[in-house]
Design a protein around this motif. Structure first.
Motif, PDB file in Angstrom:
ATOM      1  N   UNK A 131       0.858  -1.183   0.000  1.00 22.16           N
ATOM      2  CA  UNK A 131       0.000   0.000   0.000  1.00 22.16           C
ATOM      3  C   UNK A 131       0.892   1.230   0.000  1.00 22.16           C
ATOM      4  N   UNK A 132       0.694   2.090  -0.966  1.00 20.95           N
ATOM      5  CA  UNK A 132       1.424   3.357  -1.011  1.00 20.95           C
ATOM      6  C   UNK A 132       0.446   4.514  -0.878  1.00 20.95           C
ATOM      7  N   UNK A 133       0.731   5.399   0.062  1.00 22.35           N
ATOM      8  CA  UNK A 133      -0.035   6.645   0.201  1.00 22.35           C
ATOM      9  C   UNK A 133       0.873   7.765  -0.291  1.00 22.35           C
ATOM     10  N   UNK A 134       0.491   8.417  -1.351  1.00 15.29           N
ATOM     11  CA  UNK A 134       1.381   9.394  -1.983  1.00 15.29           C
ATOM     12  C   UNK A 134       0.693  10.751  -2.144  1.00 15.29           C
ATOM     13  N   UNK A 135       1.300  11.765  -1.554  1.00 18.03           N
ATOM     14  CA  UNK A 135       0.848  13.151  -1.713  1.00 18.03           C
ATOM     15  C   UNK A 135      -0.641  13.294  -1.387  1.00 18.03           C
ATOM     16  N   UNK A 136      -1.030  12.720  -0.260  1.00 15.37           N
ATOM     17  CA  UNK A 136      -2.439  12.744   0.142  1.00 15.37           C
ATOM     18  C   UNK A 136      -2.539  13.086   1.625  1.00 15.37           C
ATOM     19  N   UNK A 137      -3.716  13.544   2.043  1.00 14.91           N
ATOM     20  CA  UNK A 137      -3.968  13.896   3.439  1.00 14.91           C
ATOM     21  C   UNK A 137      -5.196  13.151   3.949  1.00 14.91           C
ATOM     22  N   UNK A 153       3.518  -0.689   4.161  1.00 18.23           N
ATOM     23  CA  UNK A 153       2.780   0.545   3.895  1.00 18.23           C
ATOM     24  C   UNK A 153       3.806   1.661   3.728  1.00 18.23           C
ATOM     25  N   UNK A 154       3.806   2.314   2.577  1.00 22.21           N
ATOM     26  CA  UNK A 154       4.767   3.363   2.244  1.00 22.21           C
ATOM     27  C   UNK A 154       4.046   4.701   2.243  1.00 22.21           C
ATOM     28  N   UNK A 155       4.344   5.539   3.228  1.00 24.84           N
ATOM     29  CA  UNK A 155       3.682   6.840   3.367  1.00 24.84           C
ATOM     30  C   UNK A 155       4.653   7.905   2.872  1.00 24.84           C
ATOM     31  N   UNK A 156       4.362   8.484   1.718  1.00 26.58           N
ATOM     32  CA  UNK A 156       5.292   9.412   1.059  1.00 26.58           C
ATOM     33  C   UNK A 156       4.608  10.746   0.802  1.00 26.58           C
ATOM     34  N   UNK A 157       5.241  11.801   1.292  1.00 25.05           N
ATOM     35  CA  UNK A 157       4.736  13.168   1.079  1.00 25.05           C
ATOM     36  C   UNK A 157       3.261  13.264   1.449  1.00 25.05           C
ATOM     37  N   UNK A 158       2.898  12.622   2.555  1.00 29.94           N
ATOM     38  CA  UNK A 158       1.495  12.562   2.979  1.00 29.94           C
ATOM     39  C   UNK A 158       1.397  12.896   4.460  1.00 29.94           C
ATOM     40  N   UNK A 159       0.374  13.652   4.805  1.00 32.99           N
ATOM     41  CA  UNK A 159       0.234  14.164   6.163  1.00 32.99           C
ATOM     42  C   UNK A 159      -1.134  13.817   6.749  1.00 32.99           C
ATOM     43  N   UNK A 160      -1.173  13.766   8.080  1.00 35.91           N
ATOM     44  CA  UNK A 160      -2.424  13.665   8.845  1.00 35.91           C
ATOM     45  C   UNK A 160      -3.252  12.432   8.473  1.00 35.91           C
ATOM     46  N   UNK A 161      -2.556  11.365   8.142  1.00 40.98           N
ATOM     47  CA  UNK A 161      -3.239  10.117   7.821  1.00 40.98           C
ATOM     48  C   UNK A 161      -3.178   9.173   9.015  1.00 40.98           C
ATOM     49  N   UNK A 162      -3.992   8.117   8.964  1.00 37.36           N
ATOM     50  CA  UNK A 162      -4.129   7.212  10.102  1.00 37.36           C
ATOM     51  C   UNK A 162      -3.935   5.773   9.634  1.00 37.36           C
TER      52      UNK A 162
END
Length: 433
Positions: A131-137, A153-162
């Protein structure tokens, strides 16, 4: 079609509740979907592929995935949708060892939950992720099992996620990677048998809150630079469980200098002088979900015994834990109870009893109570004399207090079978209604 099933199921449940005084503690995903706005699009009933369902969806829609194995790669989530499996263990999205990523989430406020996501391309030089979260909030990934990936889980350039209630194991590089990502919440997950549990790759990733996770048998639990990130939730809430930390629990209090154990190790992890986690937990965390009064409440337990079932009785104001322990074992228990669910006017008003031998032998237990604005924390110990026991925790107030009629309807004593704690080698929680 889905709405018809929901209506029939709800009627049957209400009938059982009224006749037997029993309320199921966990709603099925179909009941959950009845509360969602937008259109429910079902895979494979309406669309053979998840990506096709997303392509035809609008913001606010829900994509329900039936149990089964789905072989898809690069599922781009570019809309504000909820993607939910009917069962996390049996709804499997399989990258078949060729996927560079399986889910690529690029939409703010998207939700992915209740799935197994597995088997990326195993080449570690390609940094493939389940799972990649990219440039998302404000993305939510919840109750997802991730296994056999390079990066879970790869969290890239993403903020305030859970990221919560997930189990991530057997990854080649790391379970979770944070890169240029701030103010994310990583809580109540189990990361086991990964090369690195959580990898924070750069100084730009900061102010992330990482607590109430189980770090078990990873080659390295955490790798991070000196950027500010938070690996505990303060006292008395506590931090994380670390399987390689064999500290002592003889003290309590914010400074861990008060005589009496509290389920939190006396010194921080991994270096007491420069602790990453100031309040490491003595035992692994297990979450229990209680449904009552139209709301789901979460109780967290931390114990060296195995909880095999649990129940909540709103009329008696009791929480029951059915446990297995070795005969003669010294058992420790820490229970976090939301004050919205069950509380007492005074911290010392709680009653904790243990029942052995088919309820024939009752012993009242001494306990250490703590509280913050939202929860009560009860720590107690006992020497186990039989293999099975029932622990009854009795409060004074159920919030909201129910009327007589409501209490008759919602009187609860449901048993839910759940998986053992220990090393958590098995899949996580299993619900039986």
């Amino acid at each position: 079609m889905v709405k018809t099933k929901i209506t029939v199921k709800n009627c049957l449940l209400l009938t059982l509740i009224f006749l037997g005084g029993v309320s199921v503690l966990a709603l099925s995903e179909q009941v959950h979907l009845a509360l969602c706005s937008g259109v429910v699009r079902v895979v494979p009933d309406d669309y053979q592929k998840i990506s096709w369902a997303i392509g035809n969806a609008s913001d606010g829609d829900t994509i329900l995935i039936r149990p089964g194995a789905y072989f898809e790669v690069r599922i781009i989530v570019d809309k504000v949708v909820t993607i939910v499996g009917e069962n996390a263990e049996t709804t499997i999205i399989d990258g078949q060892n060729v996927a560079d990523n399986i889910f690529n989430i690029i939409a703010d406020q998207a939700i992915v939950e209740n799935l197994t996501v597995k088997s990326t391309d195993p080449d570690p030089t390609r940094y493939c992720s389940a799972i990649q979260i990219y440039n998302a909030k404000n993305v939510t990934v919840k109750n997802v099992i991730v296994t056999n990936a390079v990066i879970g889980v790869d969290i890239r350039s993403s903020n305030e996620s859970k990221l919560t209630d997930c189990r991530i194991n057997n990854t080649i590089l790391c379970g979770i990677r944070l890169q240029n990502s701030n103010n994310n919440s990583i809580t109540d997950n189990t990361l086991d048998q990964n090369h690195i549990g959580i990898y924070i790759s750069d100084m730009k990733s900061k102010y992330n809150r990482i607590h109430h996770n189980n770090f078990i048998d990873n080659t390295q639990h955490v790798s991070l630079p000196s950027a500010i990130n938070y690996f505990d939730d303060g006292y008395p809430s506590g931090g994380n469980y670390w399987s390689d930390y064999n500290g002592t629990d003889l003290k309590s209090g914010n400074s861990q200098n008060e005589t009496r154990s509290d389920g939190i190790l006396d010194q921080g992890y991994p270096d007491p002088n420069y602790p990453l986690d100031r309040y490491p937990l003595l035992n692994p965390i297990k979450k229990l979900h209680i449904f009552v009064g139209g709301h789901t409440f979460t109780i967290e337990t931390s114990s060296n015994s195995t909880i095999i079932a649990y129940g909540f009785n709103s009329s008696k104001k009791t929480l029951d834990l059915f446990v297995n322990s070795s005969v003669g074992a010294f058992t420790t228990f820490r229970v976090e109870i939301p004050q919205e669910l069950l509380s007492c006017d005074m911290l010392n008003d709680w009653e904790i009893a243990i029942y052995y031998s088919n309820n024939l032998w009752q012993t009242l237990l001494d306990y250490l109570p703590e509280s913050d604005k939202e929860n009560t924390y009860l720590f107690f110990t006992y020497n186990n004399t039989t293999f099975n026991a029932r622990i009854e925790i009795k409060g004074a107030r159920v919030i909201p207090e129910f009327t007589f009629i409501t209490t008759c309807i919602l009187s609860i004593f449901s048993i839910i079978l759940i998986s053992p704690i220990g090393k958590l080698k098995e899949k996580d929680t299993t619900y039986c209604a």
